[in-house]
Design a protein around this motif. Sequence first.
Motif, PDB file in Angstrom:
ATOM      1  N   VAL A 227      22.260  74.830  55.924  1.00  0.00           N
ATOM      2  CA  VAL A 227      23.639  74.408  56.146  1.00  0.00           C
ATOM      3  C   VAL A 227      24.659  75.233  55.373  1.00  0.00           C
TER       4      VAL A 227
ATOM      5  N   LEU B 190      30.738  76.364  63.095  1.00  0.00           N
ATOM      6  CA  LEU B 190      31.913  75.537  63.348  1.00  0.00           C
ATOM      7  C   LEU B 190      32.238  75.437  64.837  1.00  0.00           C
TER       8      LEU B 190
ATOM      9  N   ARG C 189      21.650  74.489  46.157  1.00  0.00           N
ATOM     10  CA  ARG C 189      21.588  73.729  47.404  1.00  0.00           C
ATOM     11  C   ARG C 189      20.785  72.438  47.213  1.00  0.00           C
TER      12      ARG C 189
ATOM     13  N   VAL D  10      36.514  71.262  56.326  1.00  0.00           N
ATOM     14  CA  VAL D  10      35.562  70.911  57.362  1.00  0.00           C
ATOM     15  C   VAL D  10      34.148  71.315  56.931  1.00  0.00           C
ATOM     16  N   GLU D  11      34.025  72.389  56.135  1.00  0.00           N
ATOM     17  CA  GLU D  11      32.705  72.801  55.643  1.00  0.00           C
ATOM     18  C   GLU D  11      32.086  71.691  54.797  1.00  0.00           C
TER      19      GLU D  11
ATOM     20  N   ILE E  46      30.810  68.925  57.024  1.00  0.00           N
ATOM     21  CA  ILE E  46      29.563  69.276  57.713  1.00  0.00           C
ATOM     22  C   ILE E  46      28.378  69.049  56.785  1.00  0.00           C
ATOM     23  N   GLU E  47      28.524  69.477  55.526  1.00  0.00           N
ATOM     24  CA  GLU E  47      27.435  69.301  54.568  1.00  0.00           C
ATOM     25  C   GLU E  47      27.114  67.813  54.396  1.00  0.00           C
TER      26      GLU E  47
END
Lengths: 334, 336
Positions: free
Chosen positions: A56, A245, A289, B70-71, B74-75
């Motif tokens: 991601v 996106l 992460r 927006v990133e 999303i995560e």
Amino acid sequence: MESTKTSIIPGGLSLREVFLRWEWLLVGLIVGVSIVNGRLSPHFWDYAGLMDAMAVFLEKGFIVLPVAMILISGEIDISVSSIVALSSVLMALSFQAGLPMVLAICVAVAVGTACGAFNGFLITRIPGLSSVIVTLAANSLFRGIAYIVLGDRAVGGFPRWYSYLSWGYLGSSSIPFIILAFGIVAVFFGLVLHKTTFGRKVYAIGNNQVAARFSGIPVSRIKLILFTLAGVMSGLAAVFLTSKLGSSRPNVALGYELEVIAIAVLGGVSPAGGKGGIPGAILALILMRLLRYGLGLINVPGQVMLVVIGIILVLVVMLPNLIGSVRISRKRFG
Amino acid sequence: MLQKILIVILSCFLLIGMFSMSAYADEYVIALVVKNVGNPFFDAVARGGQDACDDLGHTLIFQGPPTPTVEGQIEIIENLIAQRVDAICVSANDYDALVPVMQRAMDAGILAISFDSGIHPDGRLLHINQADFELIGRLQVQAIAEMIDFEGEIAVLSAGATMTNQNIWIEWMQEELKEPEYENMELVTIVYGDDLRDKSYNEAMGLFKSYPDLRGIISPTTVGIGATGKAITDAGLIGQVQLTGLGLPSEMAEWIQNGACQAMFLWNPVDLGYLTTYVAGLLLDGEISGAVGEEFAAGRMGEKVVTEAEDGGIEVLLGPPFRFDASNIDEWKDVY
């Protein structure tokens, strides 16, 4: 009394030793974080979920690699996020103007390359301009251009296959395509930095730029290549980010530059130059992460997550200094 | 030495791990994903969501990125998919960019709903709309026009240039301004404070300098209107420059009481969070199917109906916004 620097790193060989150990420390942290995450959330040890979680934010990983090299050479690039934005916007616009998607992707990489070369040119050709100043200015410049050409619109409607880059899996496996792409690029960067004379020259410049110049290393040309590489990879990151996106806007990738530098530093890359490597940077990427993923799985609020990650970053980066001072005092009193 | 440190760190991790537990006891887990956390509007939304979950016996997760990107969303949505929540209700930072990740959520069998700031119908089953875009846009122009007697220059101080809601409202404001009764009024500029207090404040101060004849400001965002209220007060322009828009009563009470803002509007965010979560719960329970024209009882919100949305998807409408002025601000400022 000896200076701190020489007592930690007396020679070339133990320099390598130190870094081997640093990477082991990261591996240890990754294991530790994984154990804790596994205990905190029953969903952590889900293979497919872990793979998706790694994928991601992997577009940042593409930028970490060249930025680590730039830091090793003693310079810094804080314009990468804006290069991503500008590449993404111009790619979307050229697709909208009728260019086939494959060519639009080439546009993104070309724009990134041009931006990176622009930075590199200014830094190496104009005496007295530091990379902080140049890339700080470029950061505003590139994003400004992105805002001017696209305004407050979003451009999307890309072909279906394009979303495969960030959302697709290899065949019927649960390995995201982006992990393979990143793996290939990472191996390439690892080989270039650690197995070629080009890589050795990067370290030489980072350790002592003047000495490097006097020993015949083309410092300017190597720096130009490094900044151009950062541009290329930012363009590539833009391709993957836009795929994720599904549309492009001038405000994408905000704040990436600092995250990328933080990851590189966590990976053992010294902002002062000369230290660190690609394996460390990749381990730090994985560690970061896993940390965020674990905290996300137990629904830690966003602000708290920032604080936790900040504290861990400070602690880990402080570690070598702590160890160094312990060693010095031992030498003195022991 | 390093080994010792390593051992200490590892054992710390293990200790933390042992002391913590996590288990979802309830039937369904509903996640509310907002634009950003630390925003009083969304804190109020979360309270409403919790009420609805209490009524229905479900569990609520409230999440949002620290900055409105927006990133970040999303995560968070990826993390929620990995947790296998049952429903994700999102107030989007971008109309298009959340579609792929929400589609992935739907593929995983998760109920996808947007509220407040919507996403494209491809990425959602249903949208909970706080109020008619047209009505909200037109209402704000009507309010500022009354305050300045239908005469003079006005400006808009919006949130980010890419925000879905604000842009549609502004389009409707411009539409309303074409009506003949506004012929003596002129919209001179639209500026963006990016929903940051300091930037909005500076943009407002900039407006006073650039347009000395400015009579009124419409700020269709809670952060912007609060900052503008302070700017008008600080610049000593109370009465000279009028202000309306969408604001939180608790933040606006000061500026309504001192006259900087005569009236402003807002739907009730507690109700918005309640309705969103309640509808998600009803859909999960199978009580409603989400077909256009379906009527249902939404707990304390009373009767609601599923309708077709302007963007081609389907939606449930919360209701008209509420007008706050000096006569009622005292009773509302402590509520939200």
